[in-house]
Design a protein around this motif. Structure first.
Motif, PDB file in Angstrom:
ATOM      1  N   VAL A  62       7.555  24.247   7.460  1.00  0.00           N
ATOM      2  CA  VAL A  62       8.587  23.627   8.301  1.00  0.00           C
ATOM      3  C   VAL A  62       8.256  23.813   9.780  1.00  0.00           C
ATOM      4  O   VAL A  62       8.416  22.894  10.595  1.00  0.00           O
ATOM      5  CB  VAL A  62       9.971  24.228   7.973  1.00  0.00           C
ATOM      6  CG1 VAL A  62      11.006  23.783   9.007  1.00  0.00           C
ATOM      7  CG2 VAL A  62      10.411  23.815   6.576  1.00  0.00           C
ATOM      8  N   TRP A  63       7.776  24.997  10.124  1.00  0.00           N
ATOM      9  CA  TRP A  63       7.444  25.292  11.520  1.00  0.00           C
ATOM     10  C   TRP A  63       6.346  24.367  12.045  1.00  0.00           C
ATOM     11  O   TRP A  63       6.379  23.918  13.194  1.00  0.00           O
ATOM     12  CB  TRP A  63       7.017  26.758  11.630  1.00  0.00           C
ATOM     13  CG  TRP A  63       6.718  27.205  13.031  1.00  0.00           C
ATOM     14  CD1 TRP A  63       7.360  26.834  14.169  1.00  0.00           C
ATOM     15  CD2 TRP A  63       5.680  28.110  13.436  1.00  0.00           C
ATOM     16  NE1 TRP A  63       6.801  27.454  15.264  1.00  0.00           N
ATOM     17  CE2 TRP A  63       5.775  28.242  14.841  1.00  0.00           C
ATOM     18  CE3 TRP A  63       4.712  28.826  12.740  1.00  0.00           C
ATOM     19  CZ2 TRP A  63       4.906  29.065  15.562  1.00  0.00           C
ATOM     20  CZ3 TRP A  63       3.862  29.647  13.455  1.00  0.00           C
ATOM     21  CH2 TRP A  63       3.963  29.759  14.851  1.00  0.00           C
ATOM     22  N   TRP A 116       5.460  21.400  10.680  1.00  0.00           N
ATOM     23  CA  TRP A 116       5.603  20.092  10.036  1.00  0.00           C
ATOM     24  C   TRP A 116       5.189  18.937  10.941  1.00  0.00           C
ATOM     25  O   TRP A 116       4.582  17.969  10.498  1.00  0.00           O
ATOM     26  CB  TRP A 116       7.047  19.908   9.580  1.00  0.00           C
ATOM     27  CG  TRP A 116       7.261  18.678   8.754  1.00  0.00           C
ATOM     28  CD1 TRP A 116       7.800  17.492   9.152  1.00  0.00           C
ATOM     29  CD2 TRP A 116       6.922  18.514   7.373  1.00  0.00           C
ATOM     30  NE1 TRP A 116       7.833  16.594   8.114  1.00  0.00           N
ATOM     31  CE2 TRP A 116       7.297  17.202   7.000  1.00  0.00           C
ATOM     32  CE3 TRP A 116       6.344  19.344   6.412  1.00  0.00           C
ATOM     33  CZ2 TRP A 116       7.109  16.704   5.714  1.00  0.00           C
ATOM     34  CZ3 TRP A 116       6.160  18.854   5.126  1.00  0.00           C
ATOM     35  CH2 TRP A 116       6.538  17.551   4.797  1.00  0.00           C
ATOM     36  N   ASN A 117       5.502  19.028  12.215  1.00  0.00           N
ATOM     37  CA  ASN A 117       5.242  17.918  13.135  1.00  0.00           C
ATOM     38  C   ASN A 117       3.971  18.083  13.957  1.00  0.00           C
ATOM     39  O   ASN A 117       3.783  17.382  14.954  1.00  0.00           O
ATOM     40  CB  ASN A 117       6.441  17.739  14.081  1.00  0.00           C
ATOM     41  CG  ASN A 117       7.698  17.311  13.344  1.00  0.00           C
ATOM     42  OD1 ASN A 117       7.644  16.472  12.449  1.00  0.00           O
ATOM     43  ND2 ASN A 117       8.833  17.905  13.705  1.00  0.00           N
ATOM     44  N   ASP A 118       3.111  18.998  13.557  1.00  0.00           N
ATOM     45  CA  ASP A 118       1.845  19.205  14.266  1.00  0.00           C
ATOM     46  C   ASP A 118       0.864  18.103  13.857  1.00  0.00           C
ATOM     47  O   ASP A 118       0.311  18.114  12.755  1.00  0.00           O
ATOM     48  CB  ASP A 118       1.273  20.587  13.933  1.00  0.00           C
ATOM     49  CG  ASP A 118       0.162  20.992  14.885  1.00  0.00           C
ATOM     50  OD1 ASP A 118      -0.789  20.203  15.049  1.00  0.00           O
ATOM     51  OD2 ASP A 118       0.246  22.092  15.463  1.00  0.00           O
ATOM     52  N   LYS A 119       0.639  17.154  14.746  1.00  0.00           N
ATOM     53  CA  LYS A 119      -0.169  15.981  14.405  1.00  0.00           C
ATOM     54  C   LYS A 119      -1.631  16.329  14.148  1.00  0.00           C
ATOM     55  O   LYS A 119      -2.287  15.717  13.294  1.00  0.00           O
ATOM     56  CB  LYS A 119      -0.065  14.943  15.528  1.00  0.00           C
ATOM     57  CG  LYS A 119       1.339  14.366  15.690  1.00  0.00           C
ATOM     58  CD  LYS A 119       1.383  13.324  16.796  1.00  0.00           C
ATOM     59  CE  LYS A 119       2.792  12.749  16.930  1.00  0.00           C
ATOM     60  NZ  LYS A 119       2.879  11.738  18.024  1.00  0.00           N
ATOM     61  N   ARG A 149      -1.857  17.966  10.824  1.00  0.00           N
ATOM     62  CA  ARG A 149      -1.586  16.923   9.832  1.00  0.00           C
ATOM     63  C   ARG A 149      -2.852  16.132   9.512  1.00  0.00           C
ATOM     64  O   ARG A 149      -3.087  15.727   8.376  1.00  0.00           O
ATOM     65  CB  ARG A 149      -0.508  15.975  10.352  1.00  0.00           C
ATOM     66  CG  ARG A 149       0.902  16.431  10.091  1.00  0.00           C
ATOM     67  CD  ARG A 149       1.268  16.181   8.650  1.00  0.00           C
ATOM     68  NE  ARG A 149       2.633  16.565   8.358  1.00  0.00           N
ATOM     69  CZ  ARG A 149       3.181  16.447   7.167  1.00  0.00           C
ATOM     70  NH1 ARG A 149       2.477  15.969   6.167  1.00  0.00           N
ATOM     71  NH2 ARG A 149       4.415  16.824   6.953  1.00  0.00           N
ATOM     72  N   LYS A 150      -3.655  15.918  10.548  1.00  0.00           N
ATOM     73  CA  LYS A 150      -4.909  15.193  10.342  1.00  0.00           C
ATOM     74  C   LYS A 150      -5.884  16.022   9.518  1.00  0.00           C
ATOM     75  O   LYS A 150      -6.625  15.488   8.686  1.00  0.00           O
ATOM     76  CB  LYS A 150      -5.523  14.843  11.703  1.00  0.00           C
ATOM     77  CG  LYS A 150      -6.798  14.017  11.605  1.00  0.00           C
ATOM     78  CD  LYS A 150      -7.350  13.695  12.987  1.00  0.00           C
ATOM     79  CE  LYS A 150      -8.649  12.901  12.874  1.00  0.00           C
ATOM     80  NZ  LYS A 150      -9.228  12.609  14.219  1.00  0.00           N
ATOM     81  N   TYR A 167       1.054  19.785   2.202  1.00  0.00           N
ATOM     82  CA  TYR A 167       0.674  20.116   3.581  1.00  0.00           C
ATOM     83  C   TYR A 167       0.952  21.593   3.838  1.00  0.00           C
ATOM     84  O   TYR A 167       2.092  22.000   4.050  1.00  0.00           O
ATOM     85  CB  TYR A 167       1.466  19.237   4.551  1.00  0.00           C
ATOM     86  CG  TYR A 167       1.365  19.652   6.010  1.00  0.00           C
ATOM     87  CD1 TYR A 167       0.173  19.513   6.709  1.00  0.00           C
ATOM     88  CD2 TYR A 167       2.470  20.175   6.674  1.00  0.00           C
ATOM     89  CE1 TYR A 167       0.082  19.889   8.041  1.00  0.00           C
ATOM     90  CE2 TYR A 167       2.392  20.550   8.004  1.00  0.00           C
ATOM     91  CZ  TYR A 167       1.197  20.409   8.684  1.00  0.00           C
ATOM     92  OH  TYR A 167       1.110  20.791  10.003  1.00  0.00           O
TER      93      TYR A 167
END
Length: 245
Positions: free
Chosen positions: A212-213, A215-218, A221-222, A229
């Motif tokens: 969750v911490w 989660w939005n790390d692009k 993510r790549k 994930y």
């Protein structure tokens, strides 16, 4: 990374490598002791094969991990793939890149598989013998409660850095199913079983918080584009913390 480089030159094992060597000796011994104490066990030949696989896998990982971590001092970035790394992609001849990818494969895939599959198998076999009909034996001492935090952190690191969430979650589901099955027979987990079971539960919570911490790390993510994930701590370190040193 923490200790001065002069103490452990790049062409020699690091402090972490020596600890890993000790781990490769101590942990198989402890796993054998667990199996010996368990009323349910595997055939002796299968136990030996499992321990041999564990040692081989952990040793393969030791070599690959040592080189990968030493490459950090040269600018290697764990949040990038091997071919995308600035210090790797311009190597000549290009066949050298294949060699580094082979090293990565041995470390991250072959080594981890040979290391963790027998590890979790032996843990589960031990867990199957941790049941008792006596309620009084289903209480953990204070020492066990204090050790549960470090134990959970250890499993969290194994799962995240080793990228073995599927193996971990299937082991956990098998443990849950066994607990429910044994409960119908009037059996409950003893203190050792509770310690292992609760450690796995806390580990799952830690993994969820970690995901969750980030989660939005692009960028991460790549690096981890799949359905599951779960970024590696070392990838997080080289991306967000290496410039702090």
């Amino acid at each position: 990374i923490i200790l001065p480089l002069e103490w452990f030159p790049l062409n020699k094992p690091s402090a972490g490598d020596y600890f890993h060597m000790a781990y490769n000796v101590i942990t198989p011994f402890l796993l054998l002791k667990l199996i010996e104490r368990s009323p349910k066990t595997l055939p002796r030949s299968m136990v030996y094969v499992s321990i041999i696989m564990f040692v081989m896998g952990a040793s393969i990982h030791l070599v690959g991990d040592s080189v990968n971590h030493r490459l950090i001092f040269s600018g290697y970035q764990h949040h990038l793939s091997v071919r995308e790394n600035p210090i790797i992609k311009n190597l000549k001849p290009e066949t050298l890149i294949d060699s580094f990818e082979l090293l990565y494969y041995y470390d991250e895939y072959l080594g981890h598989s040979m290391w963790y599959i027998p590890f979790f198998l032996i843990l589960f076999i031990y867990f199957t013998g941790c049941f008792t009909p006596v309620e009084e034996e289903s209480r953990m001492p204070v020492a066990a409660l204090l050790l549960m935090g470090p134990s959970s952190l250890y499993y969290w690191y194994l799962v995240t850095e080793g990228q073995i969430f599927i193996l971990y979650i299937f082991t956990f589901f098998a443990m849950m199913a066994l607990v429910m099955h044994q409960k119908r027979k009037g059996l409950v987990l003893d203190s050792n079983g509770l310690f292992l079971f609760y450690s796995f539960i806390i580990t799952l919570v830690l993994i969820a918080v970690w995901v969750v911490w980030l989660w939005n790390d692009k960028i991460l993510r790549k690096k981890y584009p799949g359905v599951i994930y779960i970024p590696e701590p070392w990838a997080f370190y080289t991306l967000h913390m290496s410039n702090l040193h």
